[in-house]
Design a protein around this motif. Sequence first.
Motif, PDB file in Angstrom:
ATOM      1  N   GLY A 120       0.814  -1.211   0.000  1.00 23.61           N
ATOM      2  CA  GLY A 120       0.000   0.000   0.000  1.00 23.61           C
ATOM      3  C   GLY A 120       0.850   1.266   0.000  1.00 23.61           C
ATOM      4  O   GLY A 120       0.542   2.238  -0.694  1.00 23.61           O
ATOM      5  N   LEU A 121       1.939   1.251   0.767  1.00 23.07           N
ATOM      6  CA  LEU A 121       2.834   2.404   0.813  1.00 23.07           C
ATOM      7  C   LEU A 121       3.538   2.615  -0.525  1.00 23.07           C
ATOM      8  O   LEU A 121       3.760   3.755  -0.950  1.00 23.07           O
ATOM      9  CB  LEU A 121       3.851   2.245   1.945  1.00 23.07           C
ATOM     10  N   GLU A 122       3.871   1.508  -1.192  1.00 17.20           N
ATOM     11  CA  GLU A 122       4.473   1.612  -2.530  1.00 17.20           C
ATOM     12  C   GLU A 122       3.488   2.236  -3.512  1.00 17.20           C
ATOM     13  O   GLU A 122       3.863   3.112  -4.300  1.00 17.20           O
ATOM     14  CB  GLU A 122       4.893   0.235  -3.045  1.00 17.20           C
ATOM     15  N   LYS A 123       2.226   1.804  -3.469  1.00 14.68           N
ATOM     16  CA  LYS A 123       1.206   2.353  -4.368  1.00 14.68           C
ATOM     17  C   LYS A 123       0.994   3.845  -4.133  1.00 14.68           C
ATOM     18  O   LYS A 123       0.664   4.584  -5.051  1.00 14.68           O
ATOM     19  CB  LYS A 123      -0.124   1.610  -4.200  1.00 14.68           C
ATOM     20  N   ARG A 124       1.176   4.279  -2.891  1.00 13.92           N
ATOM     21  CA  ARG A 124       0.984   5.692  -2.545  1.00 13.92           C
ATOM     22  C   ARG A 124       2.262   6.509  -2.743  1.00 13.92           C
ATOM     23  O   ARG A 124       2.333   7.677  -2.378  1.00 13.92           O
ATOM     24  CB  ARG A 124       0.522   5.821  -1.091  1.00 13.92           C
ATOM     25  N   ASN A 125       3.301   5.872  -3.266  1.00 11.25           N
ATOM     26  CA  ASN A 125       4.599   6.527  -3.507  1.00 11.25           C
ATOM     27  C   ASN A 125       5.260   7.037  -2.225  1.00 11.25           C
ATOM     28  O   ASN A 125       5.974   8.031  -2.249  1.00 11.25           O
ATOM     29  CB  ASN A 125       4.458   7.681  -4.517  1.00 11.25           C
ATOM     30  N   LEU A 126       5.008   6.342  -1.118  1.00 11.96           N
ATOM     31  CA  LEU A 126       5.626   6.728   0.144  1.00 11.96           C
ATOM     32  C   LEU A 126       6.878   5.916   0.453  1.00 11.96           C
ATOM     33  O   LEU A 126       7.624   6.247   1.374  1.00 11.96           O
ATOM     34  CB  LEU A 126       4.623   6.601   1.297  1.00 11.96           C
ATOM     35  N   LEU A 127       7.102   4.855  -0.293  1.00 14.27           N
ATOM     36  CA  LEU A 127       8.352   4.125  -0.144  1.00 14.27           C
ATOM     37  C   LEU A 127       8.689   3.396  -1.430  1.00 14.27           C
ATOM     38  O   LEU A 127       7.829   3.142  -2.272  1.00 14.27           O
ATOM     39  CB  LEU A 127       8.343   3.170   1.054  1.00 14.27           C
ATOM     40  N   GLN A 128       9.984   3.099  -1.550  1.00 14.90           N
ATOM     41  CA  GLN A 128      10.482   2.280  -2.648  1.00 14.90           C
ATOM     42  C   GLN A 128      11.244   1.128  -2.023  1.00 14.90           C
ATOM     43  O   GLN A 128      12.083   1.335  -1.138  1.00 14.90           O
ATOM     44  CB  GLN A 128      11.390   3.100  -3.562  1.00 14.90           C
ATOM     45  N   ARG A 129      10.935  -0.080  -2.472  1.00 16.39           N
ATOM     46  CA  ARG A 129      11.544  -1.284  -1.909  1.00 16.39           C
ATOM     47  C   ARG A 129      12.696  -1.733  -2.794  1.00 16.39           C
ATOM     48  O   ARG A 129      12.603  -1.734  -4.016  1.00 16.39           O
ATOM     49  CB  ARG A 129      10.497  -2.381  -1.810  1.00 16.39           C
ATOM     50  N   PHE A 130      13.791  -2.127  -2.152  1.00  9.81           N
ATOM     51  CA  PHE A 130      14.944  -2.682  -2.847  1.00  9.81           C
ATOM     52  C   PHE A 130      15.175  -4.091  -2.332  1.00  9.81           C
ATOM     53  O   PHE A 130      15.508  -4.268  -1.152  1.00  9.81           O
ATOM     54  CB  PHE A 130      16.198  -1.829  -2.594  1.00  9.81           C
ATOM     55  N   LYS A 131      14.951  -5.079  -3.187  1.00 11.45           N
ATOM     56  CA  LYS A 131      15.195  -6.466  -2.790  1.00 11.45           C
ATOM     57  C   LYS A 131      16.700  -6.703  -2.813  1.00 11.45           C
ATOM     58  O   LYS A 131      17.397  -6.260  -3.713  1.00 11.45           O
ATOM     59  CB  LYS A 131      14.476  -7.421  -3.734  1.00 11.45           C
ATOM     60  N   ARG A 132      17.177  -7.403  -1.794  1.00 14.12           N
ATOM     61  CA  ARG A 132      18.618  -7.612  -1.662  1.00 14.12           C
ATOM     62  C   ARG A 132      18.941  -9.094  -1.553  1.00 14.12           C
ATOM     63  O   ARG A 132      18.139  -9.876  -1.061  1.00 14.12           O
ATOM     64  CB  ARG A 132      19.147  -6.868  -0.432  1.00 14.12           C
ATOM     65  N   GLU A 133      20.137  -9.437  -2.018  1.00 13.65           N
ATOM     66  CA  GLU A 133      20.641 -10.810  -1.930  1.00 13.65           C
ATOM     67  C   GLU A 133      22.098 -10.774  -1.510  1.00 13.65           C
ATOM     68  O   GLU A 133      22.808  -9.817  -1.787  1.00 13.65           O
ATOM     69  CB  GLU A 133      20.549 -11.512  -3.283  1.00 13.65           C
ATOM     70  N   THR A 134      22.545 -11.864  -0.885  1.00 15.63           N
ATOM     71  CA  THR A 134      23.959 -12.010  -0.570  1.00 15.63           C
ATOM     72  C   THR A 134      24.682 -12.380  -1.858  1.00 15.63           C
ATOM     73  O   THR A 134      24.056 -12.684  -2.880  1.00 15.63           O
ATOM     74  CB  THR A 134      24.182 -13.126   0.474  1.00 15.63           C
ATOM     75  N   GLU A 135      25.983 -12.390  -1.802  1.00 14.77           N
ATOM     76  CA  GLU A 135      26.762 -12.782  -2.974  1.00 14.77           C
ATOM     77  C   GLU A 135      26.467 -14.223  -3.373  1.00 14.77           C
ATOM     78  O   GLU A 135      26.594 -14.590  -4.532  1.00 14.77           O
ATOM     79  CB  GLU A 135      28.254 -12.593  -2.705  1.00 14.77           C
ATOM     80  N   GLY A 136      26.062 -15.024  -2.414  1.00 17.02           N
ATOM     81  CA  GLY A 136      25.731 -16.421  -2.679  1.00 17.02           C
ATOM     82  C   GLY A 136      24.322 -16.619  -3.227  1.00 17.02           C
ATOM     83  O   GLY A 136      23.897 -17.731  -3.489  1.00 17.02           O
ATOM     84  N   GLY A 137      23.572 -15.534  -3.374  1.00 12.23           N
ATOM     85  CA  GLY A 137      22.229 -15.617  -3.932  1.00 12.23           C
ATOM     86  C   GLY A 137      21.118 -15.810  -2.915  1.00 12.23           C
ATOM     87  O   GLY A 137      19.970 -16.026  -3.281  1.00 12.23           O
ATOM     88  N   PHE A 138      21.450 -15.737  -1.616  1.00  7.55           N
ATOM     89  CA  PHE A 138      20.436 -15.881  -0.579  1.00  7.55           C
ATOM     90  C   PHE A 138      19.750 -14.542  -0.329  1.00  7.55           C
ATOM     91  O   PHE A 138      20.383 -13.486  -0.410  1.00  7.55           O
ATOM     92  CB  PHE A 138      21.052 -16.401   0.726  1.00  7.55           C
ATOM     93  N   LYS A 139      18.463 -14.587  -0.005  1.00  9.46           N
ATOM     94  CA  LYS A 139      17.706 -13.359   0.237  1.00  9.46           C
ATOM     95  C   LYS A 139      18.123 -12.730   1.559  1.00  9.46           C
ATOM     96  O   LYS A 139      18.355 -13.420   2.545  1.00  9.46           O
ATOM     97  CB  LYS A 139      16.205 -13.639   0.259  1.00  9.46           C
ATOM     98  N   GLU A 140      18.196 -11.393   1.545  1.00 11.73           N
ATOM     99  CA  GLU A 140      18.437 -10.614   2.751  1.00 11.73           C
ATOM    100  C   GLU A 140      17.218  -9.739   2.993  1.00 11.73           C
ATOM    101  O   GLU A 140      16.344  -9.619   2.135  1.00 11.73           O
ATOM    102  CB  GLU A 140      19.657  -9.705   2.576  1.00 11.73           C
TER     103      GLU A 140
END
Length: 109
Positions: free
Chosen positions: A76-96
């Motif tokens: 909902g916050l993304e739709k309202r332009n109140l935040l931008q999400r950055f998906k992150r991964e380790t060098e090994g490809g695991f989610k952070e």
Amino acid sequence: MENIRITYEWLKSGRKKDVVRYPAGIERLGLSGSEFRVYLYLLQKVGPADTAEASYNEMADYLNLDRKSVMNGIKGLEKRNLLQRFKRETEGGFKEANAYALFQAVISE
């Protein structure tokens, strides 16, 4: 309904001690309870890089919400332009934990 104009500005880290200031007028944006709580939580987490890092589980535990409510709040916050999400991964490809850039709505009448 009021005639208001909303623009968005990137929120910079301005945290002092344990005091978090939330943007004036945020209560006029009609955020849901989970959106409002998630936004305030992430404001507390904004660091020197002007982003906040938190996992869904961390937010859910702290805010006493279920994980799905946190995810819906983020969406909902993304739709309202109140935040931008950055998906992150380790060098090994695991989610952070995601990183978030927060924006404030500047309301003018």
